[in-house]
Design a protein around this motif. Structure first.
Motif, mmCIF file in Angstrom:
data_model
loop_
_atom_site.group_PDB
_atom_site.id
_atom_site.type_symbol
_atom_site.label_atom_id
_atom_site.label_comp_id
_atom_site.label_asym_id
_atom_site.label_seq_id
_atom_site.Cartn_x
_atom_site.Cartn_y
_atom_site.Cartn_z
ATOM 1 N N VAL A 77 42.265 -30.328 11.002
ATOM 2 C CA VAL A 77 43.512 -29.827 10.152
ATOM 3 C C VAL A 77 43.064 -30.577 8.765
ATOM 4 N N VAL A 78 42.443 -31.937 8.710
ATOM 5 C CA VAL A 78 42.246 -32.349 7.092
ATOM 6 C C VAL A 78 41.299 -33.697 7.380
ATOM 7 N N HIS A 79 40.770 -34.128 6.449
ATOM 8 C CA HIS A 79 39.801 -35.273 6.586
ATOM 9 C C HIS A 79 38.596 -35.181 7.476
ATOM 10 N N GLY A 80 38.350 -34.173 7.379
ATOM 11 C CA GLY A 80 37.008 -33.963 8.164
ATOM 12 C C GLY A 80 35.593 -34.515 7.430
ATOM 13 N N ILE A 81 34.754 -35.404 7.950
ATOM 14 C CA ILE A 81 33.772 -35.926 7.554
ATOM 15 C C ILE A 81 32.558 -35.080 7.590
ATOM 16 N N PRO A 82 31.766 -34.662 6.457
ATOM 17 C CA PRO A 82 30.577 -34.102 6.443
ATOM 18 C C PRO A 82 29.460 -34.569 7.151
ATOM 19 N N SER A 83 28.976 -33.550 7.671
ATOM 20 C CA SER A 83 27.675 -34.099 8.733
ATOM 21 C C SER A 83 26.438 -33.163 8.619
ATOM 22 N N ARG A 84 25.250 -33.818 8.810
ATOM 23 C CA ARG A 84 23.888 -33.406 8.627
ATOM 24 C C ARG A 84 23.811 -32.151 9.648
ATOM 25 N N THR A 85 24.494 -32.380 10.825
ATOM 26 C CA THR A 85 24.044 -31.364 11.869
ATOM 27 C C THR A 85 25.252 -30.302 12.033
ATOM 28 N N ARG A 86 26.266 -30.457 11.543
ATOM 29 C CA ARG A 86 27.577 -29.447 11.614
ATOM 30 C C ARG A 86 27.309 -28.199 10.826
ATOM 31 N N LYS A 87 26.958 -27.160 11.386
ATOM 32 C CA LYS A 87 26.674 -25.778 10.708
ATOM 33 C C LYS A 87 27.605 -25.009 10.757
ATOM 34 N N LEU A 88 28.148 -24.388 9.661
ATOM 35 C CA LEU A 88 29.102 -23.309 9.823
ATOM 36 C C LEU A 88 28.603 -22.142 10.423
ATOM 37 N N ALA A 89 29.500 -21.517 11.085
ATOM 38 C CA ALA A 89 29.335 -20.000 12.104
ATOM 39 C C ALA A 89 30.184 -19.211 11.600
ATOM 40 N N GLU A 90 29.621 -18.218 11.908
ATOM 41 C CA GLU A 90 30.615 -16.870 11.493
ATOM 42 C C GLU A 90 31.850 -16.816 12.213
ATOM 43 N N GLY A 91 32.826 -16.648 11.455
ATOM 44 C CA GLY A 91 34.314 -16.693 12.126
ATOM 45 C C GLY A 91 34.844 -17.907 11.881
ATOM 46 N N ASP A 92 34.332 -18.832 11.402
ATOM 47 C CA ASP A 92 35.049 -20.159 11.145
ATOM 48 C C ASP A 92 36.004 -20.282 10.176
ATOM 49 N N LEU A 93 37.082 -21.127 10.076
ATOM 50 C CA LEU A 93 37.840 -21.347 8.985
ATOM 51 C C LEU A 93 37.317 -22.789 8.523
ATOM 52 N N MET A 94 36.851 -22.632 7.143
ATOM 53 C CA MET A 94 36.347 -23.942 6.474
ATOM 54 C C MET A 94 37.105 -24.232 5.483
ATOM 55 N N LYS A 95 38.087 -25.727 5.704
ATOM 56 C CA LYS A 95 38.927 -26.031 4.851
ATOM 57 C C LYS A 95 37.961 -26.999 4.033
ATOM 58 N N LEU A 96 38.176 -26.947 2.658
ATOM 59 C CA LEU A 96 37.408 -27.608 1.273
ATOM 60 C C LEU A 96 38.463 -28.391 0.849
ATOM 61 N N ASP A 97 38.714 -29.450 0.953
ATOM 62 C CA ASP A 97 39.597 -30.615 0.207
ATOM 63 C C ASP A 97 38.974 -31.594 -0.773
ATOM 64 N N PHE A 98 39.138 -31.466 -2.038
ATOM 65 C CA PHE A 98 38.152 -32.252 -3.039
ATOM 66 C C PHE A 98 39.026 -32.566 -4.121
ATOM 67 N N GLY A 99 38.560 -33.919 -4.887
ATOM 68 C CA GLY A 99 39.239 -34.368 -5.980
ATOM 69 C C GLY A 99 38.366 -35.006 -6.857
ATOM 70 N N VAL A 100 38.571 -35.084 -8.014
ATOM 71 C CA VAL A 100 37.665 -36.048 -9.166
ATOM 72 C C VAL A 100 38.979 -37.096 -9.663
#
Length: 252
Positions: A77-100
């Motif tokens: 849902v939210v707050h997923g931690i980026p990973s060196r091994t987690r690759k996006l796959a066709e058909g995924d829903l990618m949630k990008l949450d970002f701030g500065v």
């Protein structure tokens, strides 16, 4: 009750700049989303672009969060931690949450991005969530109430058979990433605090395909749907004005 800050003209000008930076970096991240890309690579890109624009990451180090970007996939849902091994796959829903943080003021935004071709069910969830954010923004008028914002989200998505996540909310934003008030994605019309011109709120519907219940993974950050079904997330930082809402994190 904590006082809700009314931003000055000078503060709003800086928040516009912060919001524009967030939008531009999210545009670049969205363009980079593709099958085979790791969430770690997206985080590195976000860090590089943030530094290049003279801003600071809003999330890295916040309450111990280890990365620049929250990268949540499918049932996350939210707050997923980026990973060196987690690759996006066709058909995924990618949630990008970002701030500065830029010159002392914050901007915060999120969007759900399809990875390649997604299922009709995934796209319908994504579009309903995006639409619910627009409905919420339309309710952000002086004299309306916090409950009107949440009700706009809830009515739109529940009519389509989805559920609103209640364990996380939007929030005020300004000199701090999270300021008063909390902005739930459900509510009663006319309920809660009255909205005033000069308030800036980060509104962020999180909508699930199935149950609204979420669970926390062992990393103590990543929230996932309790039933393993898909979730979508959109967010904008919005200024309330006498002339209507101004979205600070939208493309010009």
């Amino acid at each position: 009750m904590s006082q809700v800050g009314i931003k000055s003209r000078e503060e709003i000008a800086l928040m516009r700049q912060a919001g524009r930076i967030v939008c531009e970096i999210l545009d670049a991240l969205e363009a980079a989303v593709a099958p085979g890309v790791t969430t770690w690579e997206l985080d590195a890109l976000a860090a590089e672009l943030t530094a290049r624009k003279g801003a600071r990451p809003a999330f890295k180090g916040y309450l111990g969060f280890p990365c620049v970007l929250c990268a949540s996939i499918n049932e996350e849902v939210v707050h997923g931690i980026p990973s060196r091994t987690r690759k996006l796959a066709e058909g995924d829903l990618m949630k990008l949450d970002f701030g500065v943080s830029y010159r002392g003021f914050f901007g915060d935004s999120a969007r759900t991005v399809p990875v390649g071709k997604v299922s009709a069910e995934a796209r319908a969830l994504m579009e309903a969530t995006r639409e619910s954010l627009h409905k919420a923004i339309q309710a952000m008028l002086p004299g309306n109430h916090l409950g009107d914002i949440g009700h706009a989200v809830q009515r739109h998505v529940e009519a389509r058979g989805y559920s609103v996540v209640r364990g996380f909310t939007g929030h005020g934003i300004g000199r701090k990433l999270h300021e008063h008030p909390q902005v739930p994605n459900h509510g009663q019309p006319g309920g809660g605090m009255k909205l005033r011109a000069g308030m800036v709120l980060a509104v962020e519907p999180m909508v699930n395909q199935g149950t609204d219940e979420v669970e926390l993974l062992e990393d103590e950050w990543t929230a996932v749907t309790a039933d393993g079904k898909l979730s979508a997330h959109f967010e904008h930082t919005v200024l309330i004005t006498d002339c209507g809402p101004e979205v600070l994190t939208r493309r010009a």
